[in-house]
Motif scaffolding. Structure first.
Motif, short mmCIF file in Angstrom:
data_model
loop_
_atom_site.label_atom_id
_atom_site.label_comp_id
_atom_site.label_asym_id
_atom_site.label_seq_id
_atom_site.Cartn_x
_atom_site.Cartn_y
_atom_site.Cartn_z
N GLY A 1 -9.23 -1.27 9.53
CA GLY A 1 -8.21 -0.36 10.04
C GLY A 1 -7.36 0.23 8.95
N GLN A 2 -6.28 0.79 9.36
CA GLN A 2 -5.43 1.43 8.37
C GLN A 2 -3.96 1.24 8.68
OE1 GLN A 2 -7.51 4.97 9.51
NE2 GLN A 2 -5.53 5.98 9.75
N ASP B 1 1.13 4.27 11.58
CA ASP B 1 2.08 5.35 11.40
C ASP B 1 3.48 4.82 11.63
OD1 ASP B 1 3.42 7.68 11.33
OD2 ASP B 1 1.98 8.77 12.56
N GLU C 1 0.83 -1.19 0.00
CA GLU C 1 0.00 0.00 0.00
C GLU C 1 0.87 1.25 0.00
OE1 GLU C 1 -3.90 -0.26 2.23
OE2 GLU C 1 -2.77 -1.90 3.11
N SER C 2 0.23 2.33 -0.21
CA SER C 2 0.92 3.60 -0.24
C SER C 2 1.67 3.81 1.08
CB SER C 2 -0.13 4.69 -0.42
OG SER C 2 0.49 5.89 -0.67
#
Ligand SMILES: Nc1ncnc2c1ncn2[C@@H]1O[C@H](COP(=O)(O)OP(=O)(O)OP(=O)(O)O)[C@@H](O)[C@H]1O
Ligand SMILES: Nc1ncnc2c1ncn2[C@@H]1O[C@H](COP(=O)(O)OP(=O)(O)OP(=O)(O)O)[C@@H](O)[C@H]1O
Ligand SMILES: [Mg+2]
Ligand SMILES: [Mg+2]
Lengths: 299, 486, 334, 329, 335
Positions: free
Chosen positions: D280-281, D284, D42-43
């Protein structure tokens, strides 16, 4: 939706962009120091009657061109010496801060206000509004600045308000250009379109959607221009169109004192340094602002 | 050698008949000679004329010196003199335009060549000061003017003066070259003969600090309008000195007699008493001015010792109270930017005596609209100003400033008796009688105090010690015929 | 039941010319971004709109909402002629027709809080204000998977997926019937994209929404649309039920589009259609059939006149001169 | 097949405003000669930074802090700037995601092509005119190779005068001008339309076959990988989480992230069935604890996953960074 | 650049020039102060003479008529007679203009020649000592009141060190035939290199005083845009091609970075031309600016009107030049 979608993001809670930028600004020590210097000058201006050692307008021909205290013939009651009428230079610098800063702020407020209105209108409505405003801008830019200022001053006579007007007449062109350019860019953004899709009218879009987003470059440009305005006031003084006596403005002090520069250097040098210091501080601080608030402009 | 003069203003034009500025005349006067000129003491002496005879109250004969050459080698004749004077005095003589210098020639009716070497000026009424005014006119070459036209004369020179024009770099410098065939100039002002220096350059430096700097740096040898505060420095500098000469310009404060305060002579007297002239002269003008108690400069014709209004602020306050202003008054004083300093010093003195004065700096053009109203109603309280008197004859200073509704009567003073006296004095041919009439006039105005008469400043020059044989002159001309450079 | 009907809709952008340019004779340049497009969307249906970049998908979506004033044509929404509405009525209509944008960054005003952004329609239409508006906003926000506690945050404090949820909440808050989804997932990562697609489908079911779903990703359209319209240079070249069009594409452009899509899964030897050349500039579109410059099947007629739309199956329409020949690029050639 | 590029335990960090970003955290990889390696993720997962590090192009505030990069037997990290410069463009070439921004708008395409030849090609003649003609010929040849019609005329044009697909091809032509051994193609088609994307990808495959060079294909799109790559490497949050031959990884992923990715792709075949997105994502990258980075989103997560997980073998040529990979088969 | 675009430019010029003329007319009309009064000064004049003078100067006609007359004549490059010089305004201005242009151009060249290298260096060595010094220096440059700085320079270099002249354009030893009015060019045409050097010496101080603020601004612009450009993908790509550092900086970065510098320079040159009366006064520079200021105070209407028009034309032309430069630097923009 599950809780996983709500995973915390990196940014701390309840933190506006403004505050984040401010934090960033505070990191820049030089800029903060400069902002403090500017603040100091403002305080000095406001509290002038309390801190000035002498009456700034009290003439005493026996003290004509008295040198600064540390030079032979000086007197610590007049630390920076006296001008051609024996007035205390330090006190005049302190009082002069009022005029110079007032002119700086007034001109910029006026110019920025007009510039925002014109720039928003030109950038948002485009078409003939843009054309008309664009031509006006061209005409003003094509008109040599000092000539216009001189003409205007000759027309209206000297006086603080007229100085402000003479300086602001073209100054608004700069915020106007910035605002117009930014508006042209921002008006194409999807959030503006979103507001329209939700039924918002031009007023709402210009004031609530566009303006807040273009304000920071405008603020940055305005602070830098304020420095410029203070210098321009000095130029008007040079041409004999400054503030009325006995009021002291730094510009008029420098320009009156330039005649004495060969023999009594202090008369124009100290106000000159005051201009230098304030303008420098404004510039450094505004560059800091620019770095923090509008990173596009800076490195 | 090149003698360089750091000079405030460029010439507008080089046509002797088509300008209005003193600075322009100063430059022109080194290339063109007049029928008469003035010596260092302002005495009018013949120049191109050999002698002057007043034939009748309205007729003057000028005998022209022979063998005078123009710069191109042609010989000057009486015809050229007539042509020159006609060009000035006849309406529309300059290509349809009337010379702006016509006013300086008074009531000239005609100019005639009465003999090959004699020119007669006929006046329509007696005008005793004609000789005093004549140095302001210079003789041009008829054939040359006809050749280059009136416009050509603006930039080209073919005069009889000690220098010819080499190059005019507009705005920068006027470069003059010695004219070797010069007839020598006025015999009353020795030495006579061609000029001493090879070239003279009027270099234009308007900013006074720069002018002084140029003198100190040795770039120029003479500067005009040396600021009083720079005197010390020029004197302290090794190669330079200061030269002064009594000026001809009287400074005064006009008080608006049509206004609400100054219509009362007590208030006017209070103002006069409130000002310590001598202190200002000493401190600001560096001692380089003569105090005056009437309009006339001490050097002027007809001036005399007048009763002094002493500096007495207490008396001033008392007078003010007597006039009904025990708490003082609030007034403004207009002036031009150049005199801001002095005006402020005066204002603070006035303020100390209860005449609380605010100085308002205005631009010359606007101030003259406001104050030189020729009788139209005036606004404003006081006007710090001056009036020039290049001829040192009361005629061109007394009348305009004091005659009712005259052009320079900023105070709005109206006194029929004075008007009559001035008119009579203007045509009075008896010198002593005339002098007496002006004395009387001065006493009249001394009592009425329409103005606060201040001083006549000296003209101050900074001069390199290399320059010899040159002296400043009261009419602020810079005559470089006799100047040499070591 | 037809909810939205578009008839002959066109949108041409004309570059502005100043007076001076006109005097000098600078030629006008017109982009025919959308050209004579007709389509219908039934209530509760998802119409997929696919096509390459710049073919006019977004313009069509915006012209339907009158965000860009159509040049000609008519849009009827629920029996009302939207194109004829005056400003106040249009404003009212905007409550019912909404849009979700592609860019989750540019579509949220960075200077306004989530509460302000999402609550804007409430304020604009006077639906609710103050606490009430806040409550509604919070409810909608929770519905799209954000927390009410995030109401006072600014967009930059959210990730791309979360921002897209905010955008969806804003579109939902005024209870619309119809939403134009302008590539709402193409800027997102695969894993986030799936979250948003799932959310949109849930909301559709729950509120009985109708979508015009714009995408250039055929897989997405294939997954969620009921019917599909294929656009090329401002025109619809083929429409039909999604299964029909994907399994049996009739227009050569659709065919080549399908064959170009890279697919996950065991490599199967699918026939490739290699299009030659690039998309023509919409400033100078080709004459006749706009696809003829790149079409492997083009015949001289294609360059001369534009093809008519013709039915090629139940609800399946295509515009091509060579439908009769029953040619297909997809037959394995080798 | 011999190994061309071998990266081991690469760490690249950024000192950002928010703190230290470990953008690449212990990445190891191999690329063999002539091979095509797909890199997906992913990015922000560190794909670009990894290969910028390989090229020595990480700029301040970033820094390669650890690891070795062997290319053709030499450790690139030990090379001087000049030596590195000589390798870039000649041995390793790179294309970037957006050709419009990667080509200098102020220079002609011809100049941008010529300068790389000028910088690296030692076979060029030394005489001025001869050299110029040689460069010109090569430039024309390269544009022809990537299928740009009338290349002579096109050389004099500026990037904005080309369409998106052509620009991408020009960038590829520039990258290939010196016949590099390795081409790093960073998302070469993301900005392109499907039909153009297909053209460009086929072009790369074609040229690879003809020149026998190795290609690293960085992409978001598993479909692209499936169709064009021999092997694939999946990255997540600065780490490689799985790698192996393409069909095997896509057919039977052995990391929950890869599995989740595959399940997230909407496909017509799945119509009507619910998608199973990864919730979710991406975490960080600032101040991540040394534990499994996918843990918070992983459906299989267990308390014992809260440890640092190394890459583990998962069959021939396959590796995965999951404690529970055995259970996934 | 096409002929059409040129024409378009010229057409755009018209409203600007008309507007500028109108403003200057209205301004002069509303300004108190009577040209005749000022001209006559303390001299005596009868009402008849005054009326005649007014007629001679054309001041007896109504404002509107004078405006249209001015426009009609201006179109034929006839700007009337100067009230003071006894010659056509066009001649008077033409004598002064080259000096102003020469000074402005030299100031511009000095500014560009120092600002660009400094800006580039500051950007490359971002945050280094050099960068900081340059930044502070540039801020100082915009913070100095020009006339004050000019006098300080005179004190130092002309009075104390005596290495540079105080004022003027050139010495008087040599005579340079006027061809173009630009001394630097005329001296070269005459082959007089000593005079050329002398003219240069006279130019140094005024050019520095005039150019300093501009140098500062341009340096900052160059630095900022250089930093911006250095972040662009095409710079990374150029690096990835293995090009030398020099080539990356000067060929790839600088060419793009100069674009904003050029447009700022165009705007600033406009204000340079219109704002140099102060420098002209301080350095006794025989330029147009000083003349115009004097003329305003003297209400020399024809001269002021013509000069303002000239400034406006110059401004528009400058922008035009900048536009052309722009297309050279930035091929995306088409004129
Ligand atoms: N405001 C405008 N002014 C002029 N031309 C425009 C404008 N908006 C869009 N266009 C042009 O109209 C055409 C269609 O644009 P549109 O944005 O509708 O395409 P799209 O299919 O949505 O593309 P994408 O997939 O890139 O979003 C394009 O050629 C575009 O350049
Ligand atoms: N200049 C930088 N300063 C700070 N952090 C950076 C910088 N460049 C990259 N990063 C960080 O490094 C991480 C990896 O970035 P990278 O560009 O390699 O991601 P990517 O996988 O290529 O993503 P994409 O698919 O978006 O190109 C990101 O989290 C990013 O925030
Ligand atoms: Mg779109
Ligand atoms: Mg990347």
């Amino acid at each position: 939706m599950t809780d996983a979608a709500l995973a915390p993001t990196s940014a701390p809670a309840a933190d506006s962009l403004f505050r984040r930028n401010l934090r960033e600004f505070r990191r820049n020590r030089l800029a903060v120091a400069s902002a403090l210097v500017v603040l100091l000058f403002v305080v000095m201006a406001v509290a002038a009657p309390l801190i000035a050692p002498q009456d700034p307008n009290a003439t005493d021909l026996f003290r004509r061109l008295q040198p600064p205290a540390w030079i032979e013939g000086g007197d610590w009651a007049f630390p920076l010496g006296c001008d051609g009428l024996g007035r205390d230079i330090l006190s005049r610098i302190i009082y002069g801060a009022r005029i110079s800063i007032f002119i700086g702020i007034a001109v910029i407020l006026l110019a920025t206000g007009v510039g925002i209105l014109a720039g928003l209108a030109a950038g948002y409505f485009r078409g003939w509004v843009d054309v008309v405003i664009g031509r006006i801008v061209d005409i003003l830019l094509g008109f040599p600045y000092l000539i216009f200022a001189i003409g205007l001053m000759a027309m209206m006579g000297p006086g603080l308000v007229n100085i402000v007007l003479a300086l602001a007449y073209k100054e608004w062109v700069i915020p106007c250009r910035v605002v117009r350019g930014e508006t042209l860019a921002v008006r194409e953004l999807e959030y503006v379109e979103a507001a329209r899709a939700l039924g918002a009218g031009p007023r709402h879009i210009m004031w609530r959607e566009i303006l807040p987003n273009i304000l920071s470059p405008v603020i940055v440009v305005s602070t830098i221009r304020m420095a410029n305005v203070i210098i321009l006031e000095a130029s008007l003084s040079f041409l004999g169109l400054g503030v009325q006596p006995p009021t002291a403005s730094w510009g008029s002090m420098v320009s009156d004192g330039r005649a004495f520069i060969l023999e009594s250097w202090w008369v124009s040098t100290f106000p000159g340094l005051a201009i230098l210091l304030l303008v420098l501080a404004i510039n450094v601080a505004s560059q800091g602002l620019r770095d923090a608030f509008d990173p596009r402009f800076s490195e | 050698a090149d003698l360089i003069v750091g000079f405030t203003l460029d010439a507008d034009t080089l046509d002797p008949a088509n300008h209005r500025k003193r600075e322009t005349e100063t430059i022109i006067r080194n290339m063109y000679d007049g029928l008469v000129t003035r010596d260092a003491n302002m005495v009018v002496v013949p120049e191109i004329a050999e002698s002057i005879t007043q034939v009748s109250p309205t007729e003057y004969d000028f005998k022209i010196r022979s063998g005078i050459k123009f710069h191109d080698g042609s010989t000057m004749t009486a015809e050229d003199v007539k042509f020159t004077l006609d060009r000035i005095t006849v309406d529309g003589a300059m290509g349809g335009q009337t010379s702006p210098r016509k006013g300086l020639m008074g009531p000239v009716a005609s100019v005639d060549v009465t003999a090959p070497d004699t020119v007669r000026i006929t006046l329509s009424e007696p005008w005793p000061i004609l000789p005093a005014m004549l140095p302001n006119q210079q003789i041009v070459f008829k054939a040359f003017v006809e050749k280059v036209g009136d416009e050509g004369l603006a930039t080209q020179v073919n005069g009889t003066g000690p220098f010819k024009l080499a190059e005019w770099r507009k705005g920068d410098a006027v470069i003059l070259e010695r004219f070797d065939d010069y007839y020598g100039g006025a015999t009353d002002i020795p030495p006579v003969g061609p000029a001493c220096v090879d070239r003279v350059i009027f270099k234009i430096i308007p900013e006074s600090a720069s002018r002084v700097a140029a003198l100190l740096a040795g770039e120029v040898h003479i500067i005009n309008e040396l600021p009083a505060f720079s005197i010390k420095q020029v004197e302290a500098n090794d190669g330079t000195q200061v030269m002064t000469v009594n000026g001809t310009r009287s400074f005064f404060i006009a008080m608006n007699m049509e206004g609400e305060y100054f219509d009362d002579v007590k208030v006017r007297q209070a103002a006069a008493m409130a000002i310590d002239k001598q202190l200002i002269i000493d401190k600001i003008l560096g001692g380089n001015a003569a105090p005056i108690d009437g309009i006339l400069s001490p050097d002027a014709f007809g001036s005399s010792e007048l009763p002094k209004v002493g500096y007495d602020p207490e008396q001033a306050k008392a007078l003010l109270a007597e006039a009904g202003f025990p708490d003082g008054i609030d007034v403004t004083m207009d002036t031009e930017g150049a005199f801001k300093d002095t005006a402020e010093a005066i204002a603070s003195m006035l303020t100390n005596a209860g005449i609380r004065t605010t100085v308002t700096v205005g631009e010359g053009a606007q101030l003259s609209d406001k104050w030189r109203t020729k009788g139209a109603p005036k606004s404003g309280d006081m006007f710090f100003t001056s009036w020039g008197n290049g001829s040192l004859d009361p005629f061109d200073i007394f009348t305009p400033t004091h005659r009712t509704n005259d052009r320079g009567n900023s105070a709005g003073y109206a006194n029929a008796a004075l008007d009559a006296l001035l008119d009579a004095a203007a045509v009075e041919l008896d010198v002593d009688k005339r002098r007496g009439m002006y004395r009387e006039a001065e006493m009249m105005i001394n009592a009425d105090q329409p103005y606060v008469y201040l001083w006549v400043p000296k003209d101050i020059y900074g001069v390199s010690k290399r320059v010899t044989g040159w002296q400043p002159s009261a009419d602020s001309r810079i005559n470089l015929h006799d100047a040499c450079l070591n | 039941m037809t909810l939205l009907q578009v008839d002959g809709l066109s949108k041409h952008y004309e570059a502005r010319r100043s007076l001076a340019q006109r005097l000098v004779g600078t030629p006008r340049s017109v982009v025919r971004a959308v050209n004579d497009v007709s389509l219908t969307v039934a209530k509760g249906e998802v119409l997929g709109l696919i096509g390459e970049s710049g073919c006019g998908k977004s313009t069509l979506g915006r012209a339907i909402l009158r965000l860009h004033e159509p040049t000609s044509g008519r849009v009827t929404f629920d029996g009302t002629d939207v194109t004829a509405l005056a400003a106040p009525d249009l404003k009212a209509m905007r409550r019912r027709m909404q849009i979700i944008f592609q860019d989750p960054y540019a579509s949220l005003n960075p200077r306004r809080t989530v509460a302000e952004i999402v609550g804007l329609p409430l304020a604009l239409h006077g639906i609710a204000s103050g606490e009430e508006a806040r409550a509604i906003t919070a409810r909608v926000l929770e519905r799209v998977g954000l927390r009410a506690s995030q109401l006072d945050r600014y967009p930059h404090q959210f990730s791309g997926g979360q921002r897209q949820r905010i955008g969806i909440a804003r579109a939902l808050v005024s209870n619309p019937d119809f939403i134009v989804c302008d590539e709402p997932v193409s800027a997102l990562d695969v894993s986030i994209q799936a979250q948003i697609i799932a959310l949109l489908l849930e909301l559709k079911r729950e509120f009985g929404l109708t979508y015009l779903f714009i995408s250039h990703d055929i897989s997405v359209i294939g997954y969620l649309a009921d019917r599909v319209a294929v656009m090329y240079l401002g025109e619809i070249v083929e429409t039909g039920p999604v299964a029909e069009v994907l399994d049996n594409p009739r227009h050569p452009y659709t065919q080549s589009l399908l064959s170009a899509v890279p697919e996950v899964g065991p490599r199967r030897d699918k026939a490739r259609v290699r299009l030659q050349g690039d998309l023509p500039s919409p400033l100078k579109p080709p004459k006749g059939c706009k696809f003829h410059t790149r079409c492997p099947l083009a015949i001289p007629a294609c360059a001369e006149r534009p093809p008519e739309s013709r039915g090629v199956g139940p609800g399946h329409v295509a515009a091509c001169h060579r439908l009769d020949g029953n040619l297909s690029l997809l037959e394995p050639v080798r | 097949m011999t190994v061309l590029l071998e990266v081991s335990n690469l760490h690249t960090e950024f000192h950002a405003r928010a703190g230290l970003v470990r953008a690449v955290d212990g990445v190891s990889l191999k690329v063999s000669r002539g091979e095509c390696l797909g890199v997906v993720g992913e990015s922000g997962s560190g794909k670009s930074v990894t290969f910028s590090s390989v090229m020595g192009l990480v700029r301040s505030p970033g820094q390669v802090t650890q690891g070795a990069i062997f290319f053709d037997g030499r450790n690139l990290r030990d090379l001087s700037r000049e030596e590195m410069r000589a390798i870039r463009g000649r041995d390793i070439a790179m294309t970037m995601q957006d050709a419009l921004t990667a080509l200098n708008p102020a220079l002609t395409v011809g100049e941008q092509l010529a300068e790389v030849l000028e910088a690296h090609d030692e076979t060029l003649p030394t005489g001025r005119t001869a050299r110029r003609t040689a460069i010109r010929d090569r430039s024309v040849e390269m544009l022809g190779l990537v299928g740009i019609p009338s290349p002579e005329a096109r050389l004099r044009q500026y990037p904005h005068e080309f369409s998106g697909g052509m620009r991408q091809r020009i960038m590829i032509a520039i990258a290939l001008a010196c016949r590099p051994k390795l081409l790093i193609a960073d998302e070469p088609t993301t900005a392109l339309d499907v039909t153009i994307q297909a053209q460009v990808l086929e072009l790369i495959s074609d040229i690879r076959a003809r020149l026998g060079m190795a290609v690293v294909l960085i992409t978001h799109d598993l479909g692209v990988v499936a169709e064009h790559c021999d092997r694939v490497m999946v990255m997540y949050a600065g780490q490689v989480v799985e790698e192996g031959p393409t069909d095997q990884v896509i057919g039977a992923p052995c990391h929950p992230y890869t599995r989740g990715l595959l399940a997230s792709i909407p496909r017509p075949a799945l119509r009507g069935q619910p998608l199973t997105p990864i919730m979710g994502q991406v975490p960080d990258l600032v101040g991540l604890p040394p534990q499994c980075r996918f843990h918070s989103r992983c459906p299989l997560a267990q308390p014992q996953c809260l440890v640092e997980v190394p890459m583990r073998d998962a069959g021939p040529g396959r590796r995965s960074r999951c404690l529970r990979l055995e259970e996934m088969a | 650049m096409s002929l059409g675009k040129l024409l378009e430019r010229l057409i755009q010029l018209i409203p600007v020039l008309l507007g500028v003329s109108l403003i200057v007319f209205v301004m002069l009309a509303l300004t108190p102060g009577d040209p005749v009064q000022i001209m006559v000064g303390e001299q005596a004049i009868t009402p008849e003479q005054e009326a005649e003078l007014r007629r001679d100067l054309g001041l007896d006609r109504p404002m509107v008529e004078r405006f249209f007359l001015f426009i009609a004549n201006a179109v034929q490059f006839d700007f009337g007679q100067s009230f003071y010089h006894g010659r056509p305004v066009a001649d008077v201005i033409a004598e002064r203009l080259p000096a102003t242009i020469e000074l402005s151009l030299v100031a511009l060249i000095v500014a560009l020649a120092t600002a660009i290298p400094l800006g580039v260096l500051a950007a490359i060595r971002k945050n280094s000592i050099f960068d900081r010094l340059a930044t502070v220096g540039s801020l100082l440059g915009v913070s100095l009141p020009g006339f004050w700085f000019g006098i300080l320079l005179i004190m130092l270099f002309a009075v104390h060190l005596q290495i540079l002249p105080v004022s003027g354009r050139i010495g008087y030893a040599s005579e340079v035939p006027t061809v173009t009015g630009f001394l630097l060019i005329d001296t070269l045409l005459a082959g007089d290199f000593a005079a050329f050097g002398e003219a240069l010496r006279y130019l140094i101080l005024p050019a520095i005083t005039l150019g300093l603020p501009m140098t500062a601004i341009l340096m900052r612009v160059t630095r900022a845009s250089m930093l911006e450009v250095m972040r662009q993908d095409y710079i990374t790509f150029a690096e990835a091609k293995g090009l030398s550092h020099r080539r990356v900086i000067f060929r790839h970065a600088l060419k793009n970075a100069l674009i904003p510098t050029v447009s700022v320079a165009a705007i600033e040159t406009g204000s340079l031309l219109g704002g140099n009366m102060i420098v002209e006064t301080v350095f006794g520079w025989p330029g147009l600016g000083r003349l115009v200021v004097e003329s305003i105070f003297l209400r020399n209407y024809p001269l002021v009107q013509a000069a303002v028009l000239l400034y406006a034309i110059t401004y528009v032309l400058l922008n035009f030049v900048a536009d052309i430069l722009y297309t050279v630097l930035n091929p995306r923009v088409k004129l």
